[in-house]
Enzyme design. Structure first.
Site, PDB file in Angstrom:
ATOM      1  N   ARG A 283       0.904  -1.126  -0.151  1.00 62.82           N
ATOM      2  CA  ARG A 283      -0.027  -0.145   0.063  1.00 62.82           C
ATOM      3  C   ARG A 283       0.831   1.268  -0.005  1.00 62.82           C
ATOM      4  O   ARG A 283       2.018   1.374   0.692  1.00 62.82           O
ATOM      5  CB  ARG A 283      -1.003  -0.086   1.068  1.00 62.82           C
ATOM      6  CG  ARG A 283      -1.866  -1.079   1.196  1.00 62.82           C
ATOM      7  CD  ARG A 283      -2.770  -1.204   2.247  1.00 62.82           C
ATOM      8  NE  ARG A 283      -3.808  -2.543   2.221  1.00 62.82           N
ATOM      9  CZ  ARG A 283      -4.485  -2.621   2.872  1.00 62.82           C
ATOM     10  NH1 ARG A 283      -4.989  -1.859   4.047  1.00 62.82           N
ATOM     11  NH2 ARG A 283      -5.319  -3.926   2.869  1.00 62.82           N
ATOM     12  N   ARG A 298       1.825   0.615  10.499  1.00 65.28           N
ATOM     13  CA  ARG A 298       1.418   0.947   9.132  1.00 65.28           C
ATOM     14  C   ARG A 298       2.749   0.991   8.078  1.00 65.28           C
ATOM     15  O   ARG A 298       3.594   1.792   8.256  1.00 65.28           O
ATOM     16  CB  ARG A 298       0.822   2.449   9.129  1.00 65.28           C
ATOM     17  CG  ARG A 298       0.235   2.920   7.859  1.00 65.28           C
ATOM     18  CD  ARG A 298      -0.452   4.205   8.105  1.00 65.28           C
ATOM     19  NE  ARG A 298      -1.372   4.421   9.292  1.00 65.28           N
ATOM     20  CZ  ARG A 298      -2.703   3.903   9.044  1.00 65.28           C
ATOM     21  NH1 ARG A 298      -3.172   3.560   7.754  1.00 65.28           N
ATOM     22  NH2 ARG A 298      -3.477   3.735   9.886  1.00 65.28           N
ATOM     23  N   GLU A 370      -7.192  -1.808  14.839  1.00 68.60           N
ATOM     24  CA  GLU A 370      -7.656  -2.681  13.994  1.00 68.60           C
ATOM     25  C   GLU A 370      -6.631  -3.762  13.549  1.00 68.60           C
ATOM     26  O   GLU A 370      -5.577  -3.475  13.281  1.00 68.60           O
ATOM     27  CB  GLU A 370      -8.198  -1.786  12.627  1.00 68.60           C
ATOM     28  CG  GLU A 370      -8.719  -2.652  11.585  1.00 68.60           C
ATOM     29  CD  GLU A 370      -9.031  -2.023  10.088  1.00 68.60           C
ATOM     30  OE1 GLU A 370      -8.905  -0.600  10.386  1.00 68.60           O
ATOM     31  OE2 GLU A 370      -8.961  -2.520   9.409  1.00 68.60           O
ATOM     32  N   SER A 373     -10.607  -6.773   9.235  1.00 72.88           N
ATOM     33  CA  SER A 373     -11.856  -6.060   8.797  1.00 72.88           C
ATOM     34  C   SER A 373     -12.476  -6.951   7.941  1.00 72.88           C
ATOM     35  O   SER A 373     -12.122  -7.460   7.069  1.00 72.88           O
ATOM     36  CB  SER A 373     -11.318  -4.789   7.919  1.00 72.88           C
ATOM     37  OG  SER A 373     -12.416  -4.105   7.580  1.00 72.88           O
ATOM     38  N   ARG A 411       0.483  -6.946  12.288  1.00 72.39           N
ATOM     39  CA  ARG A 411       0.004  -6.517  13.482  1.00 72.39           C
ATOM     40  C   ARG A 411      -0.208  -7.649  14.441  1.00 72.39           C
ATOM     41  O   ARG A 411      -0.151  -7.162  15.774  1.00 72.39           O
ATOM     42  CB  ARG A 411      -1.435  -5.746  12.995  1.00 72.39           C
ATOM     43  CG  ARG A 411      -1.033  -4.262  12.144  1.00 72.39           C
ATOM     44  CD  ARG A 411      -2.419  -3.824  12.186  1.00 72.39           C
ATOM     45  NE  ARG A 411      -2.126  -2.360  11.403  1.00 72.39           N
ATOM     46  CZ  ARG A 411      -3.157  -1.607  11.109  1.00 72.39           C
ATOM     47  NH1 ARG A 411      -4.392  -1.803  11.474  1.00 72.39           N
ATOM     48  NH2 ARG A 411      -2.656  -0.455  10.506  1.00 72.39           N
TER      49      ARG A 411
END
Length: 446
Positions: A283, A298, A370, A373, A411
RNA sequence: GGAGAGGUGGCAGAGUGGUCGAAUGUACCUGACUCGAAAUCAGGCGUAGGUGCGAGCCUACCGAGGGUUCGAAUCCCUCCCUCUCCGCCA
């Protein structure tokens, strides 16, 4: 993509639903495009029908001439030749207008397509209405936030202390937002992915897949990343003959896995399709400057185990709950405290009709973050992909697509490090991971 | 990288400028025959879009895009993909 028929029939209602997620549908633009399309399309088809009729007539007459000559009916043959010339002239006369319309029609259709392809999905009726993260609905909390009798360190300090996490070197090699793992931490990262894959394949009925990490634009369009979110993706140029095209690095395995069913009709009895894939995700994180700059929360590159389900439309909400449960079990087995949040209309992703986030407890941040999802896209992606099944009547019908992280590996590693840290800087290995780490029970410095 | 062969309906497979959306076979559905099944016979059976209250009518689609023509699955150009052989390679 939304169903154009619904927009035609119920424009105001769709606009109202989209407004709840903060999207202002330009209804005037739609009506104008639709009117233009209708005029041009009906006129084009009218002229095409005329031309086809004339051409067909020419064909019949041309075929008759040899026969007429053979039977000495020269007069009739000559007459037919005249007719042919006349019909040709007539068809030719349609040419200019038709050519113009045939050029224009695809442009108008493309314009409509472009308009439709940037409209987000309509939220399901059960989704709480809200503007931002703050309006999300907590569904349940599982486990208590981990208690410590000493001052907790964050995963960066822990990882560096164990000589297993090295951001400086990652930055030298690649740049900001990359990480480098070494030794037992690298191994634990691998162990986590293996553990997740094994759990989902052996206990939850998913089929393991290995998929391309570079995909074409058509696949990105199918799941909704394109055309609207190109700036979030890494693009790889690719020469196709004269033209330059692009591969895209996948931002999630959702893209290649869901696109497995693009342009296919799946037999009813094969449903549901349940796939799991472990892939890296890439990303660009454009627009997130300054957010989560410390640590591996991130990153431009991270690993994720992704669950994808392709299901009958009547079953999709039932399956979403099931899929959510599959992701939760990983956290439970790892003994990590978490909570489940139902996203409000304003916080959901572009393609989703309903989304649950799973947030894991991070002691150093003293908050839930988070880690998964899980979404139901209903027919939104299926319509873009033309992913269908044959219903009981034998007619093709759009499928529903679902996916969820099960889980984000990087994560999860962060969460394990922080929740399993000990006063001396060592980290206990969660029970379920030990078989994947040669029985190692604790990671110590040196 | 070099040489060759292909891409047509769920599948197989015809079709090389004109009533071709496409023969035929097979699969599938319906009906007849049968106590039932098989076999046989008859009929049906693509997708998307437009238009109409509707039966229907119309348009597009034969890997993709462009071109020639009154008319293209068929001819021309560009590209993509698949297969076979040789070379190279993790």
């Amino acid at each position: 993509m939304l169903d154009i028929q619904t927009l035609r029939n119920d424009l105001a209602a769709v606009a109202a639903r989209l407004a709840t997620r903060g999207y202002a549908l330009d209804t005037a633009k739609f009506e104008q495009l639709e009117a233009e399309r209708k005029t041009i399309q009906t006129r084009t088809q009218e002229l095409q029908a005329k031309r086809n009729a004339l051409s067909k007539q020419i064909g019949v007459l041309a075929g008759s001439i040899a026969r007429l000559n053979a039977t000495e009916e020269h007069e009739q043959a000559d007459f037919n030749i005249l007719q042919i010339e006349q019909s040709k002239a007539e068809a030719g006369a349609l040419g200019d207008e038709l050519k113009q319309l045939e050029t224009k029609l695809p442009l108008v259709l493309q314009e409509m397509e472009a308009f439709l392809s940037v409209i987000p999905n309509t939220p399901h009726s059960t989704v709480p209405v809200g503007k931002s993260e703050a309006d999300n609905l907590e569904v349940r909390k599982v486990g208590e936030p981990t208690k410590f009798s000493f001052e907790v360190k964050d995963h960066v300090s822990i990882g560096e202390g164990l000589n297993g996490l090295d951001f400086d070197t990652a930055t030298k090699i690649a740049g900001a937002r990359f990480s480098l793992l070494k030794g037992p931490l690298a191994r634990m990262h691998r162990a986590l992915a293996q553990f997740m894959l094994d759990t989902h394949t052996e206990q939850h009925g998913y089929t393991e897949t290995y998929v391309p990490y570079l995909v074409n634009a058509e696949s990105m369009r199918g799941t909704g990343q394109l055309p609207k979110f190109e700036e979030d993706l890494f693009k790889v140029p690719r020469q196709m003959g004269e033209k330059e095209e692009h591969f895209y690095l996948i931002p999630t395995a959702e893209v290649p896995v869901t696109n497995m069913v693009r342009d296919t009709i799946t037999p009813l009895e094969k449903l549901p399709l349940k796939y799991v894939a472990h892939t890296p995700c890439f990303r660009s994180e454009a627009g997130s400057y300054g957010r989560d700059t410390r640590g591996m929360i991130r990153q431009h590159q991270f690993d994720k185990v992704e669950l994808v389900q392709i299901v009958h439309p009547e079953k999709s909400y039932e399956m979403l709950e099931e899929l959510l449960g599959h992701a939760e079990i990983i956290l439970q087995k790892l003994g990590l405290p978490y909570r489940v949040v139902k996203l409000c209309t304003g916080d959901m992703g572009f393609s989703a009709a309903t989304t649950y986030d799973i947030e894991v407890w991070l002691p150093a941040q003293n908050t839930y973050r988070e880690i998964s999802s899980c979404s139901n896209f209903e027919a939104f992606q299926a319509r873009r992909m033309q992913a269908r099944f044959r219903n009981a009547q034998g007619k093709p019908e759009l499928l529903h697509t679902l996916n969820g992280s099960g889980l984000a590996v990087g994560r999860t590693l962060v969460a394990v490090l922080e929740n399993y840290q000990q006063a001396d800087g060592s980290v206990k290995v969660p029970e379920v991971l030990r078989p994947y780490m040669g029985g190692m029970a604790i990671i110590c410095a040196n």
